[in-house]
Write a protein that holds these residues in place. Structure first.
Motif, PDB file in Angstrom:
ATOM      1  N   LEU A 118       0.857  -1.174   0.000  1.00 48.31           N
ATOM      2  CA  LEU A 118       0.000   0.000   0.000  1.00 48.31           C
ATOM      3  C   LEU A 118       0.896   1.227   0.000  1.00 48.31           C
ATOM      4  N   LEU A 119       0.913   1.925  -1.131  1.00 45.84           N
ATOM      5  CA  LEU A 119       1.771   3.083  -1.307  1.00 45.84           C
ATOM      6  C   LEU A 119       0.947   4.362  -1.213  1.00 45.84           C
ATOM      7  N   ARG A 120       1.270   5.197  -0.245  1.00 50.29           N
ATOM      8  CA  ARG A 120       0.606   6.489  -0.125  1.00 50.29           C
ATOM      9  C   ARG A 120       1.423   7.529  -0.889  1.00 50.29           C
ATOM     10  N   THR A 121       0.781   8.180  -1.857  1.00 46.47           N
ATOM     11  CA  THR A 121       1.490   9.161  -2.673  1.00 46.47           C
ATOM     12  C   THR A 121       0.950  10.580  -2.501  1.00 46.47           C
ATOM     13  N   HIS A 122      -0.101  10.749  -1.718  1.00 48.59           N
ATOM     14  CA  HIS A 122      -0.713  12.077  -1.545  1.00 48.59           C
ATOM     15  C   HIS A 122      -0.608  12.523  -0.095  1.00 48.59           C
ATOM     16  N   TYR A 123      -0.052  13.706   0.105  1.00 50.45           N
ATOM     17  CA  TYR A 123       0.116  14.279   1.446  1.00 50.45           C
ATOM     18  C   TYR A 123      -0.303  15.749   1.387  1.00 50.45           C
ATOM     19  N   THR A 124      -1.437  16.040   1.988  1.00 52.30           N
ATOM     20  CA  THR A 124      -1.939  17.404   1.981  1.00 52.30           C
ATOM     21  C   THR A 124      -1.180  18.267   2.990  1.00 52.30           C
ATOM     22  N   ALA A 153       4.253  -3.892   4.508  1.00 49.66           N
ATOM     23  CA  ALA A 153       3.570  -3.625   3.246  1.00 49.66           C
ATOM     24  C   ALA A 153       3.125  -2.182   3.069  1.00 49.66           C
ATOM     25  N   VAL A 154       3.159  -1.369   4.110  1.00 50.91           N
ATOM     26  CA  VAL A 154       2.699   0.015   3.993  1.00 50.91           C
ATOM     27  C   VAL A 154       3.876   0.955   3.764  1.00 50.91           C
ATOM     28  N   LEU A 155       3.785   1.736   2.708  1.00 50.55           N
ATOM     29  CA  LEU A 155       4.790   2.755   2.400  1.00 50.55           C
ATOM     30  C   LEU A 155       4.130   4.117   2.607  1.00 50.55           C
ATOM     31  N   ASP A 156       4.380   4.717   3.746  1.00 53.85           N
ATOM     32  CA  ASP A 156       3.706   5.964   4.124  1.00 53.85           C
ATOM     33  C   ASP A 156       4.702   6.871   4.831  1.00 53.85           C
ATOM     34  N   ASP A 157       5.269   7.794   4.081  1.00 51.88           N
ATOM     35  CA  ASP A 157       6.234   8.745   4.628  1.00 51.88           C
ATOM     36  C   ASP A 157       6.306   9.935   3.675  1.00 51.88           C
ATOM     37  N   VAL A 158       5.898  11.094   4.158  1.00 57.34           N
ATOM     38  CA  VAL A 158       5.849  12.277   3.298  1.00 57.34           C
ATOM     39  C   VAL A 158       7.227  12.641   2.751  1.00 57.34           C
ATOM     40  N   GLY A 164       2.619  12.356  -5.572  1.00 57.25           N
ATOM     41  CA  GLY A 164       1.440  12.844  -6.263  1.00 57.25           C
ATOM     42  C   GLY A 164       0.945  11.810  -7.256  1.00 57.25           C
ATOM     43  N   SER A 165       0.682  12.225  -8.486  1.00 57.07           N
ATOM     44  CA  SER A 165       0.191  11.301  -9.510  1.00 57.07           C
ATOM     45  C   SER A 165       1.305  10.470 -10.141  1.00 57.07           C
ATOM     46  N   GLU A 166       2.564  10.806  -9.843  1.00 58.92           N
ATOM     47  CA  GLU A 166       3.697  10.111 -10.461  1.00 58.92           C
ATOM     48  C   GLU A 166       4.130   8.913  -9.618  1.00 58.92           C
ATOM     49  N   TRP A 167       3.217   7.958  -9.445  1.00 57.67           N
ATOM     50  CA  TRP A 167       3.471   6.828  -8.565  1.00 57.67           C
ATOM     51  C   TRP A 167       4.658   5.972  -9.016  1.00 57.67           C
ATOM     52  N   ARG A 168       4.979   5.999 -10.304  1.00 57.23           N
ATOM     53  CA  ARG A 168       6.084   5.170 -10.796  1.00 57.23           C
ATOM     54  C   ARG A 168       7.444   5.619 -10.240  1.00 57.23           C
ATOM     55  N   ARG A 169       7.488   6.767  -9.608  1.00 55.51           N
ATOM     56  CA  ARG A 169       8.744   7.195  -8.985  1.00 55.51           C
ATOM     57  C   ARG A 169       9.183   6.240  -7.875  1.00 55.51           C
ATOM     58  N   ILE A 170       8.281   5.378  -7.430  1.00 52.84           N
ATOM     59  CA  ILE A 170       8.643   4.408  -6.398  1.00 52.84           C
ATOM     60  C   ILE A 170       9.764   3.498  -6.896  1.00 52.84           C
ATOM     61  N   TYR A 171       9.820   3.251  -8.210  1.00 52.35           N
ATOM     62  CA  TYR A 171      10.856   2.377  -8.749  1.00 52.35           C
ATOM     63  C   TYR A 171      12.235   3.019  -8.671  1.00 52.35           C
ATOM     64  N   ASP A 172      12.295   4.357  -8.602  1.00 55.09           N
ATOM     65  CA  ASP A 172      13.585   5.038  -8.497  1.00 55.09           C
ATOM     66  C   ASP A 172      14.248   4.786  -7.157  1.00 55.09           C
ATOM     67  N   MET A 249      -0.234  -3.697  -6.711  1.00 59.93           N
ATOM     68  CA  MET A 249       0.025  -2.624  -5.766  1.00 59.93           C
ATOM     69  C   MET A 249      -1.256  -1.819  -5.571  1.00 59.93           C
ATOM     70  N   VAL A 250      -1.445  -1.338  -4.353  1.00 57.03           N
ATOM     71  CA  VAL A 250      -2.580  -0.485  -4.038  1.00 57.03           C
ATOM     72  C   VAL A 250      -2.037   0.896  -3.691  1.00 57.03           C
ATOM     73  N   ILE A 251      -2.646   1.936  -4.263  1.00 53.14           N
ATOM     74  CA  ILE A 251      -2.104   3.283  -4.118  1.00 53.14           C
ATOM     75  C   ILE A 251      -3.139   4.214  -3.496  1.00 53.14           C
ATOM     76  N   ALA A 252      -2.709   4.899  -2.442  1.00 55.58           N
ATOM     77  CA  ALA A 252      -3.541   5.919  -1.802  1.00 55.58           C
ATOM     78  C   ALA A 252      -3.158   7.264  -2.399  1.00 55.58           C
ATOM     79  N   ASP A 253      -3.811   7.598  -3.521  1.00 52.87           N
ATOM     80  CA  ASP A 253      -3.544   8.860  -4.186  1.00 52.87           C
ATOM     81  C   ASP A 253      -4.599   9.892  -3.777  1.00 52.87           C
ATOM     82  N   GLU A 254      -4.561  11.057  -4.390  1.00 53.91           N
ATOM     83  CA  GLU A 254      -5.486  12.125  -4.001  1.00 53.91           C
ATOM     84  C   GLU A 254      -6.937  11.702  -4.204  1.00 53.91           C
ATOM     85  N   GLU A 255      -7.223  11.084  -5.330  1.00 52.27           N
ATOM     86  CA  GLU A 255      -8.592  10.649  -5.598  1.00 52.27           C
ATOM     87  C   GLU A 255      -9.062   9.624  -4.574  1.00 52.27           C
TER      88      GLU A 255
END
Length: 332
Positions: A118-124, A153-158, A164-172, A249-255
């Motif tokens: 579970l990858l969180r990509t949105h941080y307000t 399994a949780v990736l959550d760190d601002v 944001g919407s560029e979730w593929r940056r996780i591969y970098d 993969m499950v992604i917690a994005d803005e939507e």
């Protein structure tokens, strides 16, 4: 979710991407670095690596294996390293690549791919929204079949995953997420390399036989659906799509935070999307989705996910994967 006090990675050189750095790129990097003055070497060797062979480019190279079938490959992230890095290599090349927390995540990714990450990509930046979003994250995490695995399994760190919407940056920063089972060191001549067990679409011979059996059964079960839209009938049969799925993969994005519908993606061995969609909370959660995969090796179906164009029956990959004949497409 279990608390993890010490998120420190394994001994240096134990991770596949670190071996890749020191074995495949070290000579090239230093050959370029010697052209710099001494005071620039110490501060810019890693920047040079990032611009030339690393960051995105390095990880893309690391994640693009030779495309021939492999046998009996197993990912063992804590095996004795192929080559122990020196203290200088650690400080100049490996340590700047990523922090200990990311190395810890890389070392603890599950080998069996039953549970998604579970990858969180949105941080307000709004304090009230942040509090609300954090609470929603807790609700997503604390469900049966996922809660016990959430510690890894949780990736959550601002500071690490604000993509944001560029979730593929996780591969970098965490290329290991692409292959929950596969890396091992092998010898090729006098050079150590890393391979994986990627299987090309045309090589799924055994599963293709089951797939075509399922097509025949679908024709007999609901001939009207076949007459109305045979492509949809064929593409809803997940037999070969499951075979092609390396990870999901499950992604917690803005939507996701606004709709409470997590984004889910199923990916093949080259990080191409097979199916993608949203988890409908009235019917599924991340735990039941994990159970669907772990117990049945099944993907969320067409009610909740759409098939990528490449994987359609006339798509670039679909043609090779399904290999449909006139008999397969014939009316019942």
């Amino acid at each position: 979710m279990s608390d993890v006090d010490d998120q420190t990675g394994p001994l240096w050189g134990r991770l596949g991407v670190e071996q890749y750095l020191i074995v495949r790129y070290l000579i090239y990097i230093w050959a370029l670095a010697v052209t710099l003055t001494w005071h620039r070497q110490t501060g810019t060797v890693f920047l040079l690596k990032c611009q030339i062979s690393n960051g995105k480019d390095l990880c893309l190279d690391f994640l693009t294996p030779p495309l021939e079938p492999k046998q009996d490959c197993e990912r063992k992230p804590t095996i004795t390293p192929l080559r122990e890095p020196t203290a200088e290599e650690i400080d100049t090349i490996l340590r700047p690549y990523r922090c200990e927390k990311l190395r810890w995540h890389a070392d603890n990714i599950s080998m069996n791919a039953v549970c998604p990450m579970l990858l969180r990509t949105h941080y307000t930046k709004n304090a009230d929204d942040k509090k609300r979003h954090d609470k929603i994250m807790e609700e997503w995490i604390n469900v049966d079949l996922f809660e016990e695995e959430a510690w890894w399994a949780v990736l959550d760190d601002v500071n690490l995953f604000d993509f944001g919407s560029e979730w593929r940056r996780i591969y970098d920063v965490l290329p290991e997420i692409a292959y929950p089972i596969s890396f091992r060191g092998v010898e090729e001549g006098d050079q150590n390399i890393l391979q994986d067990n990627y299987t090309e679409p045309q090589d799924h011979v055994e599963m293709r036989a089951f797939f075509k059996r399922d097509i025949a059964n679908a024709k007999q079960y609901d001939p009207e659906a076949w007459y109305n839209d045979r492509e949809s009938v064929i593409e809803s049969i997940g037999t070969l799509q499951v075979a092609a799925t390396y990870t999901f993969m499950v992604i917690a994005d803005e939507e996701a935070f606004e709709s409470r519908r997590l984004y889910i993606i199923y990916l093949d061995g080259l990080r191409r999307i097979i199916r993608e969609g949203r988890i409908e909370p009235d019917y599924y959660n991340i735990g039941t989705v994990a159970g669907l995969w772990g117990n049945c090796c099944a993907l969320l179906g067409p009610e909740y996910t759409s098939l990528n164009e490449m994987y359609r029956i006339n798509g670039e990959i679909g043609k090779e994967l399904y290999q449909l004949t006139e008999e397969d497409l014939a009316d019942p």
